[in-house]
Write a protein that holds these residues in place. Structure first.
Motif, PDB file in Angstrom:
ATOM      1  N   LEU A  79     -11.129  59.190  29.036  1.00 33.89           N
ATOM      2  CA  LEU A  79     -12.423  58.500  29.104  1.00 33.89           C
ATOM      3  C   LEU A  79     -13.378  58.997  28.028  1.00 33.89           C
ATOM      4  O   LEU A  79     -13.398  60.180  27.698  1.00 33.89           O
ATOM      5  CB  LEU A  79     -13.070  58.735  30.473  1.00 33.89           C
ATOM      6  CG  LEU A  79     -12.376  58.114  31.681  1.00 33.89           C
ATOM      7  CD1 LEU A  79     -13.126  58.479  32.953  1.00 33.89           C
ATOM      8  CD2 LEU A  79     -12.297  56.609  31.528  1.00 33.89           C
ATOM      9  N   ASP A 103     -18.874  58.725  35.836  1.00 32.34           N
ATOM     10  CA  ASP A 103     -18.360  57.639  36.666  1.00 32.34           C
ATOM     11  C   ASP A 103     -16.867  57.824  36.961  1.00 32.34           C
ATOM     12  O   ASP A 103     -16.392  57.529  38.067  1.00 32.34           O
ATOM     13  CB  ASP A 103     -18.580  56.284  35.992  1.00 32.34           C
ATOM     14  CG  ASP A 103     -20.061  55.934  35.894  1.00 32.34           C
ATOM     15  OD1 ASP A 103     -20.824  56.384  36.764  1.00 32.34           O
ATOM     16  OD2 ASP A 103     -20.426  55.212  34.948  1.00 32.34           O
ATOM     17  N   GLY A 104     -16.137  58.327  35.987  1.00 32.40           N
ATOM     18  CA  GLY A 104     -14.711  58.567  36.164  1.00 32.40           C
ATOM     19  C   GLY A 104     -14.453  59.650  37.213  1.00 32.40           C
ATOM     20  O   GLY A 104     -13.558  59.514  38.048  1.00 32.40           O
ATOM     21  N   LEU A 160      -8.852  62.202  33.449  1.00 36.41           N
ATOM     22  CA  LEU A 160     -10.178  61.925  32.892  1.00 36.41           C
ATOM     23  C   LEU A 160     -10.274  62.188  31.398  1.00 36.41           C
ATOM     24  O   LEU A 160     -11.278  61.855  30.771  1.00 36.41           O
ATOM     25  CB  LEU A 160     -11.225  62.756  33.638  1.00 36.41           C
ATOM     26  CG  LEU A 160     -11.322  62.449  35.142  1.00 36.41           C
ATOM     27  CD1 LEU A 160     -12.269  63.417  35.825  1.00 36.41           C
ATOM     28  CD2 LEU A 160     -11.754  61.020  35.369  1.00 36.41           C
ATOM     29  N   THR A 207     -15.234  58.144  40.637  1.00 34.50           N
ATOM     30  CA  THR A 207     -14.193  57.198  41.045  1.00 34.50           C
ATOM     31  C   THR A 207     -12.915  57.922  41.457  1.00 34.50           C
ATOM     32  O   THR A 207     -12.309  57.628  42.481  1.00 34.50           O
ATOM     33  CB  THR A 207     -13.891  56.205  39.911  1.00 34.50           C
ATOM     34  OG1 THR A 207     -15.095  55.534  39.563  1.00 34.50           O
ATOM     35  CG2 THR A 207     -12.837  55.199  40.314  1.00 34.50           C
ATOM     36  N   PHE A 208     -12.529  58.902  40.660  1.00 37.70           N
ATOM     37  CA  PHE A 208     -11.309  59.654  40.944  1.00 37.70           C
ATOM     38  C   PHE A 208     -11.442  60.388  42.288  1.00 37.70           C
ATOM     39  O   PHE A 208     -10.535  60.360  43.113  1.00 37.70           O
ATOM     40  CB  PHE A 208     -11.030  60.641  39.827  1.00 37.70           C
ATOM     41  CG  PHE A 208      -9.674  61.273  39.890  1.00 37.70           C
ATOM     42  CD1 PHE A 208      -8.580  60.644  39.304  1.00 37.70           C
ATOM     43  CD2 PHE A 208      -9.472  62.497  40.504  1.00 37.70           C
ATOM     44  CE1 PHE A 208      -7.323  61.216  39.364  1.00 37.70           C
ATOM     45  CE2 PHE A 208      -8.223  63.067  40.578  1.00 37.70           C
ATOM     46  CZ  PHE A 208      -7.141  62.425  39.990  1.00 37.70           C
ATOM     47  N   GLU A 264     -18.706  57.916  29.936  1.00 37.73           N
ATOM     48  CA  GLU A 264     -18.126  57.365  31.161  1.00 37.73           C
ATOM     49  C   GLU A 264     -17.544  58.442  32.081  1.00 37.73           C
ATOM     50  O   GLU A 264     -17.065  58.121  33.174  1.00 37.73           O
ATOM     51  CB  GLU A 264     -17.035  56.349  30.817  1.00 37.73           C
ATOM     52  CG  GLU A 264     -17.567  55.102  30.154  1.00 37.73           C
ATOM     53  CD  GLU A 264     -16.464  54.111  29.828  1.00 37.73           C
ATOM     54  OE1 GLU A 264     -15.343  54.277  30.334  1.00 37.73           O
ATOM     55  OE2 GLU A 264     -16.743  53.175  29.068  1.00 37.73           O
TER      56      GLU A 264
END
Length: 129
Positions: free
Chosen positions: A114, A121-122, A111, A125-126, A118
């Motif tokens: 990023l 969201d990262g 991360l 998602t991860f 963001e």
């Protein structure tokens, strides 16, 4: 790449916590209580080390942490009918410490690229992946 490595680490961690108790109960003939005790040191270490693994990453190279996990994994290959539950518990613990010491730093590294806006969201998602 970090997501792939994370998926492999987590899947082997969960696979180990499923297969090791089955080995202890079905092959070694021990009780479910004993099989739970075999997993317990690794679970306790996970709870204790998770918050500290990021600090550990700042001081210990990731290769050393990966070596700890790989050595524990290699030694688990020698767990069999004639080994005791203590042998299995020790190498489960070594492996779990290695995995836990890599999971949080892996996410941090993934991360870090990023932009700040963001990052939420990262993380989502991860973690979902």
């Amino acid at each position: 790449m970090a997501i792939i490595v994370n998926c492999l680490l987590v899947s082997t961690m969960y696979g180990n916590t499923i297969l090791l108790p089955l080995l202890i109960q079905n092959v070694m003939g021990k009780s479910a209580f004993i099989s739970g005790l075999v997993i317990l040191p690794g679970a306790i270490s996970t709870g204790i080390l998770s918050p500290w693994s990021g600090c550990l990453f700042d001081k210990v190279p990731i290769r050393r942490m990966a070596t700890f996990d790989l050595f524990g994994t290699a030694m688990q290959a020698f767990i069999g009918v004639h080994n005791g539950a203590v042998f299995a518990a020790f190498w489960q613990w070594v492996r779990q410490v290695g995995i836990v010491s890599m999971l949080i730093p892996l996410q941090t590294e993934a991360l870090a690229i990023l932009p700040q806006e963001e990052l939420p969201d990262g993380v989502a998602t991860f973690s979902t992946t």
